[in-house]
Design a protein around this motif. Structure first.
Motif, PDB file in Angstrom:
ATOM      1  N   UNK A  16      16.255 -15.777  23.568  1.00 51.11           N
ATOM      2  CA  UNK A  16      15.570 -16.606  22.705  1.00 51.11           C
ATOM      3  C   UNK A  16      14.700 -16.009  21.776  1.00 51.11           C
ATOM      4  N   UNK A  17      13.848 -16.612  20.935  1.00 49.01           N
ATOM      5  CA  UNK A  17      13.110 -16.135  20.081  1.00 49.01           C
ATOM      6  C   UNK A  17      11.579 -16.737  20.019  1.00 49.01           C
ATOM      7  N   UNK A  18      10.916 -15.861  19.629  1.00 43.25           N
ATOM      8  CA  UNK A  18       9.464 -16.198  19.505  1.00 43.25           C
ATOM      9  C   UNK A  18       8.938 -15.602  18.248  1.00 43.25           C
ATOM     10  N   UNK A  19       7.825 -16.230  17.672  1.00 45.99           N
ATOM     11  CA  UNK A  19       7.024 -15.873  16.561  1.00 45.99           C
ATOM     12  C   UNK A  19       5.516 -15.706  16.984  1.00 45.99           C
ATOM     13  N   UNK A  20       5.289 -14.487  16.915  1.00 44.23           N
ATOM     14  CA  UNK A  20       3.883 -14.203  17.118  1.00 44.23           C
ATOM     15  C   UNK A  20       3.003 -14.028  15.878  1.00 44.23           C
ATOM     16  N   UNK A  21       1.698 -14.562  16.141  1.00 49.22           N
ATOM     17  CA  UNK A  21       0.864 -14.554  14.888  1.00 49.22           C
ATOM     18  C   UNK A  21      -0.282 -13.609  15.163  1.00 49.22           C
ATOM     19  N   UNK A  22      -0.964 -12.909  14.339  1.00 53.30           N
ATOM     20  CA  UNK A  22      -2.214 -12.382  14.419  1.00 53.30           C
ATOM     21  C   UNK A  22      -3.409 -13.015  12.874  1.00 53.30           C
ATOM     22  N   UNK A  23      -4.269 -13.537  13.322  1.00 49.43           N
ATOM     23  CA  UNK A  23      -5.100 -13.779  12.417  1.00 49.43           C
ATOM     24  C   UNK A  23      -6.279 -12.794  12.429  1.00 49.43           C
ATOM     25  N   UNK A  24      -6.613 -12.158  11.279  1.00 47.75           N
ATOM     26  CA  UNK A  24      -7.435 -11.404  11.193  1.00 47.75           C
ATOM     27  C   UNK A  24      -8.667 -11.913  10.426  1.00 47.75           C
ATOM     28  N   UNK A  25     -10.087 -11.515  10.832  1.00 46.29           N
ATOM     29  CA  UNK A  25     -11.164 -12.146   9.925  1.00 46.29           C
ATOM     30  C   UNK A  25     -12.231 -11.023   9.920  1.00 46.29           C
ATOM     31  N   UNK A  26     -12.905 -11.243   9.015  1.00 43.64           N
ATOM     32  CA  UNK A  26     -14.115 -10.025   8.914  1.00 43.64           C
ATOM     33  C   UNK A  26     -13.713  -9.300   7.558  1.00 43.64           C
ATOM     34  N   UNK A  27     -14.376  -8.163   7.759  1.00 47.50           N
ATOM     35  CA  UNK A  27     -14.645  -7.158   6.285  1.00 47.50           C
ATOM     36  C   UNK A  27     -13.362  -6.382   6.770  1.00 47.50           C
ATOM     37  N   UNK A  28     -12.232  -6.220   6.166  1.00 44.92           N
ATOM     38  CA  UNK A  28     -10.969  -5.384   6.493  1.00 44.92           C
ATOM     39  C   UNK A  28     -10.737  -4.689   5.235  1.00 44.92           C
ATOM     40  N   UNK A  29     -10.905  -3.465   5.086  1.00 49.20           N
ATOM     41  CA  UNK A  29     -10.685  -2.292   4.130  1.00 49.20           C
ATOM     42  C   UNK A  29      -9.216  -1.809   3.943  1.00 49.20           C
ATOM     43  N   UNK A  30      -8.506  -1.775   2.930  1.00 50.81           N
ATOM     44  CA  UNK A  30      -7.409  -1.126   2.598  1.00 50.81           C
ATOM     45  C   UNK A  30      -7.864   0.300   2.182  1.00 50.81           C
ATOM     46  N   UNK A  31      -7.062   1.304   2.394  1.00 49.39           N
ATOM     47  CA  UNK A  31      -5.876   1.063   3.157  1.00 49.39           C
ATOM     48  C   UNK A  31      -5.725   1.102   4.767  1.00 49.39           C
ATOM     49  N   UNK A  32      -4.993   0.355   5.285  1.00 54.24           N
ATOM     50  CA  UNK A  32      -5.020   0.160   6.926  1.00 54.24           C
ATOM     51  C   UNK A  32      -3.526  -0.228   7.330  1.00 54.24           C
ATOM     52  N   UNK A  33      -3.433  -0.139   8.746  1.00 56.42           N
ATOM     53  CA  UNK A  33      -2.354  -0.118   9.313  1.00 56.42           C
ATOM     54  C   UNK A  33      -2.481  -1.536  10.392  1.00 56.42           C
ATOM     55  N   UNK A  34      -1.454  -2.461  10.325  1.00 58.99           N
ATOM     56  CA  UNK A  34      -1.682  -3.541  11.452  1.00 58.99           C
ATOM     57  C   UNK A  34      -0.419  -3.214  12.155  1.00 58.99           C
ATOM     58  N   UNK A  35      -0.681  -3.568  13.601  1.00 61.45           N
ATOM     59  CA  UNK A  35       0.547  -3.152  14.406  1.00 61.45           C
ATOM     60  C   UNK A  35       0.467  -4.217  15.477  1.00 61.45           C
TER      61      UNK A  35
END
Length: 116
Positions: A16-35
């Motif tokens: 089967x399949x699933x789709x996970x989501x991650x909602x990010x809030x706040x002050x996020x500065x680039x560059x960055x890596x999400x994982x």
């Protein structure tokens, strides 16, 4: 400042399949890596997939060809999981590693269970 909230986990059958989501809030500065990381009971937390603010993605060997990581301009992250296997069963955590200032943030986790 930064808060990460995962959603989309659940119970699915093998294949089967699933789709996970991650909602990010706040002050996020680039560059960055999400994982996405996962952790099964009694085991270490392991990296599943990551994607940089430049759009470069990397995957663990165990999920290559099955999972796809993505992110949008609002720093929302997704993990499309196909052909799920019982060994994918774990808590999946959203993470962001910010380069400057150097910070490491984690979500609360979402449970993925693959069983027949």
């Amino acid at each position: 400042q930064v808060q990460l909230v995962e959603s989309g986990g659940g119970l699915v059958q093998p294949g089967g399949s699933l789709r996970l989501s991650c909602a990010a809030s706040g002050s996020i500065f680039s560059p960055n890596i999400m994982g996405w990381y996962h952790q099964a009971p009694g085991k270490e937390r392991e990296l599943v997939a990551s994607i940089s603010s430049f759009g470069i993605a990397n995957y663990a060997d165990s999920v290559k060809g099955r999972f796809t990581i993505s992110r949008d301009n609002a720093n929302q992250m997704y993990l499309q999981m196909n052909s799920l296997k019982p060994e994918d069963t774990a808590v999946y955590y959203c993470n962001i590693k910010q380069r400057w200032p150097m910070e490491d943030y984690w979500g609360q986790g979402t449970q993925v269970t693959v069983t027949s």
